[in-house]
Design a protein around this motif. Sequence first.
Motif, mmCIF file in Angstrom:
data_model
loop_
_atom_site.group_PDB
_atom_site.id
_atom_site.type_symbol
_atom_site.label_atom_id
_atom_site.label_comp_id
_atom_site.label_asym_id
_atom_site.label_seq_id
_atom_site.Cartn_x
_atom_site.Cartn_y
_atom_site.Cartn_z
ATOM 1 N N ALA A 61 33.275 64.083 62.280
ATOM 2 C CA ALA A 61 34.659 64.011 62.751
ATOM 3 C C ALA A 61 34.763 63.167 64.016
ATOM 4 O O ALA A 61 35.690 62.356 64.160
ATOM 5 N N ARG A 101 34.959 59.675 54.232
ATOM 6 C CA ARG A 101 35.656 60.013 55.476
ATOM 7 C C ARG A 101 36.823 60.971 55.247
ATOM 8 O O ARG A 101 37.010 61.901 56.046
ATOM 9 N N GLU A 108 39.811 69.590 59.312
ATOM 10 C CA GLU A 108 41.153 70.174 59.427
ATOM 11 C C GLU A 108 41.128 71.659 59.084
ATOM 12 O O GLU A 108 41.731 72.482 59.781
ATOM 13 N N ARG A 123 37.566 64.664 57.025
ATOM 14 C CA ARG A 123 38.868 65.034 57.605
ATOM 15 C C ARG A 123 39.398 66.324 57.003
ATOM 16 O O ARG A 123 39.919 67.186 57.720
ATOM 17 N N ASP A 127 34.379 59.552 63.069
ATOM 18 C CA ASP A 127 35.602 59.095 62.428
ATOM 19 C C ASP A 127 36.663 58.765 63.467
ATOM 20 O O ASP A 127 37.302 57.719 63.404
ATOM 21 N N ARG A 128 36.850 59.649 64.439
ATOM 22 C CA ARG A 128 37.845 59.397 65.485
ATOM 23 C C ARG A 128 37.506 58.161 66.305
ATOM 24 O O ARG A 128 38.386 57.364 66.628
#
Length: 109
Positions: A29, A81, A89, A85, A32-33
């Motif tokens: 995560a 990806r 989440e 997410r 990814d950010r």
Amino acid sequence: MTRLQTALRHSGQYPRASLEREFRLRRAALADRLALESGEECDAAEAVRTAYELVAFDLADGRFVLGPAGPGSSRWEESARPYDRQEYERLAELIDGCRDARLKGTGGS
């Protein structure tokens, strides 16, 4: 929420596999950010790599999968990806739900 609690609890302690899974999930995560913020190709490649590592881990030991589409879903063939997410989440929802329950139990707001 009870699914995660049941999976994670083992005599009051978290099993090693769940901690490793959480580490992989959080690492993916974060990658990814960073990739979304930087737009750099090397960051995007790292995000893809860590997301596929999470998928591979979950395929080998799927006890802690939280989202509706599992790691073997064809939805992740193009990119892993979105799987990361989805899972992050769900984890965030569970953490927030537990935090809210604790606050209600202690009279906090």
